[in-house]
Write an enzyme that holds these catalytic residues in place. Sequence first.
Site: not given
Ligand code: AQP
Length: 348
Positions: A123, A207, A210
Amino acid sequence: MTEPVQTPQTFAPRIFSGIQPSGGLTLGNYLGALKRFVEKQDEGIETIYCLVDMHAITVWQDPAKLRQQTREAAAAFIAAGIDPKRSILFNQSQVSAHAELGWIFNCVARMGWMGRMTQWKDKTAGKNAEAESLGLFAYPSLMAADILAYRATMVPVGEDQKQHLELTRDIAIKFNHDYGVSFFPVVEPIIEGAATRVMSLRDGTKKMSKSDPSDQSRINLTDTADVIAQKIRKAKTDPEPLPDHLDGLKDRPEARNLVNIYAALSGHSAAKVIHDFAGAQFGTFKPALADLAVAKLEPITTEMNRLMQDPAEIDRILGEGAVRADAIARPILEQVYDIVGMVRSRPV
Ligand code: AQP
């Protein structure tokens, strides 16, 4: 005065997990987390699910959007099958035990541990890390508090959270060691299924996220059937047909990603998908994947939209969940304060 410190050796099985309402939920959140939260709810173990809004503000969130995203994420949970009567569903900021225990863990965890987290490195890559929030750096410490405030033993997550869970284990072990107790369990990550790491539709090495600036990189749970089909049609692939064996996907991240998504949505193994589509061109595979994705996601989107018509009801569900969550976390936190040596004399 609180009760004397108890140091239980064994812990009742309890599942905790969370999702950040830092944007609309994606297919990655659904397959890696939400779909599996629903499965866990049916396994007879207590399930606690949290919309971690305090994690979301580790990067800037517009307040009105954050409120909307939190309600939308709650609607997604319920639409996907989380029953707020059987599971506890709430948003993190309504249960102050998370922040309070998070502070104590900030004093247990070491700076070096945080600096080694790949999510922190990802990040801040290409940016001035000095200008990032202190909250973003300390994120895994608050995550450990989210889990351990309930002394949860199992945490279903996607692959990307594995390192943070290892750090949660390290914090629990160090706390227990420093204070000479066996108070916190050493949690088990549950990383299972065909799509523990759903990748971007534009780059199979990244990955699906969002917060990716490109909306084309992800499928949102709010996307219409047409948008889902269009995004899958335009997903980056290579010119080769699908192989007849999984090994043939080794150096083809985009193809592998679409096969894994198909497998997770259909409930079959990736090997079966490859068997069924061996030799198929993407011109054949992509429409089949789009049909499957729409069939699985459209009912969820429709139900989410219905639930979003009544935000007061969503707030009521989250508030009720917060009361139930607090009833578990507060006594645990009081014991932590005792262990740490805080005077707790306020009349209740
Ligand atoms: N691409 C992914 N594939 C599988 N699992 C995923 N998770 C997130 N992206 C994927 C799982 O979703 C849960 C919640 O994640 P989060 O929203 O708390 O944070 P994150 O992992 O950082 O997800 P994002 O979408 O990438 O959010 P941002 O962009 O805000 O950082 C977790 O169990 C995660 O493993």
